[in-house]
Design a protein around this motif. Sequence first.
Motif, mmCIF file in Angstrom:
data_model
loop_
_atom_site.group_PDB
_atom_site.id
_atom_site.type_symbol
_atom_site.label_atom_id
_atom_site.label_comp_id
_atom_site.label_asym_id
_atom_site.label_seq_id
_atom_site.Cartn_x
_atom_site.Cartn_y
_atom_site.Cartn_z
ATOM 1 N N SER A 2 44.206 62.669 69.055
ATOM 2 C CA SER A 2 43.636 63.682 68.172
ATOM 3 C C SER A 2 42.148 63.412 67.988
ATOM 4 N N SER A 3 41.444 64.390 67.458
ATOM 5 C CA SER A 3 40.009 64.241 67.212
ATOM 6 C C SER A 3 39.788 63.255 66.071
ATOM 7 N N PRO A 4 38.723 62.471 66.157
ATOM 8 C CA PRO A 4 38.441 61.544 65.055
ATOM 9 C C PRO A 4 37.878 62.247 63.823
ATOM 10 N N LEU A 5 37.478 63.505 63.967
ATOM 11 C CA LEU A 5 36.791 64.188 62.872
ATOM 12 C C LEU A 5 37.645 64.271 61.612
ATOM 13 N N ALA A 6 38.899 64.681 61.778
ATOM 14 C CA ALA A 6 39.780 64.828 60.611
ATOM 15 C C ALA A 6 40.040 63.473 59.971
ATOM 16 N N LEU A 7 40.258 62.450 60.798
ATOM 17 C CA LEU A 7 40.499 61.108 60.266
ATOM 18 C C LEU A 7 39.257 60.588 59.557
ATOM 19 N N ASN A 8 38.080 60.766 60.158
ATOM 20 C CA ASN A 8 36.850 60.287 59.530
ATOM 21 C C ASN A 8 36.583 60.974 58.194
ATOM 22 N N LYS A 9 36.976 62.225 58.095
ATOM 23 C CA LYS A 9 36.813 62.942 56.824
ATOM 24 C C LYS A 9 37.630 62.281 55.726
ATOM 25 N N VAL A 10 38.875 61.963 56.022
ATOM 26 C CA VAL A 10 39.748 61.312 55.030
ATOM 27 C C VAL A 10 39.239 59.907 54.720
ATOM 28 N N LEU A 11 38.785 59.203 55.747
ATOM 29 C CA LEU A 11 38.253 57.855 55.540
ATOM 30 C C LEU A 11 37.017 57.900 54.639
ATOM 31 N N ALA A 12 36.195 58.915 54.817
ATOM 32 C CA ALA A 12 35.012 59.079 53.965
ATOM 33 C C ALA A 12 35.419 59.290 52.515
ATOM 34 N N GLN A 13 36.407 60.139 52.303
ATOM 35 C CA GLN A 13 36.864 60.435 50.940
ATOM 36 C C GLN A 13 37.392 59.186 50.242
ATOM 37 N N HIS A 14 38.076 58.334 50.999
ATOM 38 C CA HIS A 14 38.720 57.165 50.395
ATOM 39 C C HIS A 14 37.806 55.935 50.319
ATOM 40 N N SER A 15 36.665 55.982 50.988
ATOM 41 C CA SER A 15 35.761 54.821 50.953
ATOM 42 C C SER A 15 34.548 55.019 50.048
ATOM 43 N N LEU A 16 34.170 56.252 49.766
ATOM 44 C CA LEU A 16 33.031 56.511 48.881
ATOM 45 C C LEU A 16 33.147 55.676 47.611
ATOM 46 N N THR A 17 32.083 54.961 47.263
ATOM 47 C CA THR A 17 32.137 53.998 46.165
ATOM 48 C C THR A 17 31.030 54.270 45.154
ATOM 49 N N GLY A 49 36.944 48.333 54.648
ATOM 50 C CA GLY A 49 37.172 47.374 53.568
ATOM 51 C C GLY A 49 37.042 47.997 52.196
ATOM 52 N N ALA A 50 36.309 49.100 52.092
ATOM 53 C CA ALA A 50 36.123 49.778 50.805
ATOM 54 C C ALA A 50 37.316 50.655 50.437
ATOM 55 N N ILE A 51 38.181 50.921 51.400
ATOM 56 C CA ILE A 51 39.364 51.764 51.138
ATOM 57 C C ILE A 51 40.365 50.949 50.345
ATOM 58 N N HIS A 52 40.763 51.481 49.209
ATOM 59 C CA HIS A 52 41.565 50.724 48.245
ATOM 60 C C HIS A 52 43.058 51.009 48.425
ATOM 61 N N GLU A 53 43.796 49.960 48.766
ATOM 62 C CA GLU A 53 45.264 50.011 48.817
ATOM 63 C C GLU A 53 45.786 51.226 49.580
ATOM 64 N N ASN A 54 45.323 51.392 50.784
ATOM 65 C CA ASN A 54 45.808 52.495 51.623
ATOM 66 C C ASN A 54 45.901 52.004 53.065
ATOM 67 N N SER A 55 46.914 51.162 53.309
ATOM 68 C CA SER A 55 47.084 50.560 54.633
ATOM 69 C C SER A 55 47.349 51.598 55.710
ATOM 70 N N GLU A 56 47.931 52.740 55.301
ATOM 71 C CA GLU A 56 48.259 53.775 56.290
ATOM 72 C C GLU A 56 47.008 54.276 57.007
ATOM 73 N N LEU A 57 45.917 54.389 56.268
ATOM 74 C CA LEU A 57 44.679 54.870 56.885
ATOM 75 C C LEU A 57 44.117 53.857 57.885
ATOM 76 N N ILE A 58 44.194 52.575 57.530
ATOM 77 C CA ILE A 58 43.700 51.537 58.437
ATOM 78 C C ILE A 58 44.600 51.477 59.679
ATOM 79 N N PHE A 59 45.888 51.618 59.487
ATOM 80 C CA PHE A 59 46.839 51.689 60.609
ATOM 81 C C PHE A 59 46.423 52.819 61.550
#
Length: 537
Positions: free
Chosen positions: A364-379, A125-135
């Motif tokens: 694929s491994s969740p590690l790479a995805l979680n890294k990007v999710l972390a970058q886009h959710s940090l508030t 929910g903290a990820i701003h306007e990036n539906s591709e990541l949630i997809f």
Amino acid sequence: MKMHSVLSYKEASEKLTLKQKVGQLFMPAVFINDTEEEVQQIENLIRTQAIGSICFFHSRASAATNFEGKKKVVHNEHSYNRLKQLISRYQKAAEFPLLIAIDAEWGLAMRIENTNQYPYAITLGAIHENSELIFEVGKQIAMDCKEAGIHWNLAPVVDINDNPKNPVIGYRSFGDDKNKVLSKAKAYLSGMESVGVLNSIKHFPGHGDTATDSHLGLPVITKSKKKLQENELYPFSKLIKHGVDAVMVGHLAVPALDDSENPSTTSSKIITDVLRTALEFDGVIISDALNMYAVSKKFPQKGTLESAAFIAGMDVMCFSEYVEEGIQQIINSATKERIEASFKRTWKLKEQAFADAGQEHSISSPLALNKVLAQHSLTELYGNAPIVEQIKKSNFLNLSVDNQKENLFSAAIEKQNGQCHHQLELNSIHEIRNLTADHKNIVLALFPPFVKPKNLFGLQPEILGFINEMVAQKNVLIYLFGNPYVLDILELNPSANVVVAYQDFSEFQTEAYHHFTNQIEAKGKLPVKLQNYHEKI
């Protein structure tokens, strides 16, 4: 995993007896850590009652069945292999292929240890306007499900969490804004759909604004019908028009929709009149777990709860504890036409699941995805941003309140920046107080033990009191690796500075450190309103 073929609805309707058709509407719970005797009991239930689906849980001591927490959870390092073995055994016991379901809101790790875990919905929910990541999250979770032999992920939660004291939804919701909840849910659902895994939006008619845990008691939603339509019902209405496989009905009393005090699980006014008729949902309606005290204690006679839910309009009875009695009561009380209608909806869902079962998808491994999710959710929640850089450049105190996870963040500060890491614990408060006397600036890594608000998120009152004392007297930069609602129990002054990292995953800790060292910017937006803290504009 070898997949079964499934009869067409027309063939199944002609072949199955009335009792078998009713059996197809039942989804008993099964458990990874069951004994051989318990496994054989489930096999016999599947074999003799023509069970249509099963839902996997970790163990009979896990939170979904052990509400008071009196039983000790036994961990099993081989849970995933055990899951696949049990799926194979239970499918072999079934005359008609089973739909295999699980709650995998943030991945199989919600139920199965040592499996891929993705962030909680509040983090997404903290990820701003990036539906591709949630997809991508929905897609990855679906691929993990499919690889394990699971057809049906009972997700996502589309409750709008606008009650900070909510004991059961909270972090499982995308936030408190109905439009953002809708857009995130839509992207997550699209990701699952791209892989061919079934979904179920939940918990109708909306479990967000309650301070009661429906595992333990019946929550009452006192809003007017107009307010419910504008808020709680909004994402359900929109997503139904968009297209969903199933809707899960929660255990809620909603007087504006049904003034009889019936829980929504057994309310024809809510299930049939609102969901089926007013919202025009023609898919499968599934109950929340029928073992939950909100409803189970109201129906002490075996099978009456299942029958009441079915009569109200339910198609699938999830976590039924009295399958055989429930089947018989439904046969005794319902018309053949009504049974056939539910059977048709559930069998069509089964056809859909098995038609998609043969498609292969790379995992694929969740590690790479979680890294990007972390970058886009940090508030960033900065009350006095200029102070932050002063803190970072100073000889600050490197302090943490840890949970059981390895604290990579504070360790990186010690290794790379040279500040010795100190842990704030009950027995170290005196020592830390002495250290703070020599430091004007403090960096505090806060790892709450619990993600739920019960018992102050697991933080001891003495620890909280000391943190409040530091915040009042010093320049403190807090990195919160947990639920942002934790900030509501901290007495922060208006100039306090916080970075919310949401998760304690190693990837989130690493990206938080990269933010601390100004290598990345925080891109997230707070997904919920806090009582005493506001996001920067």
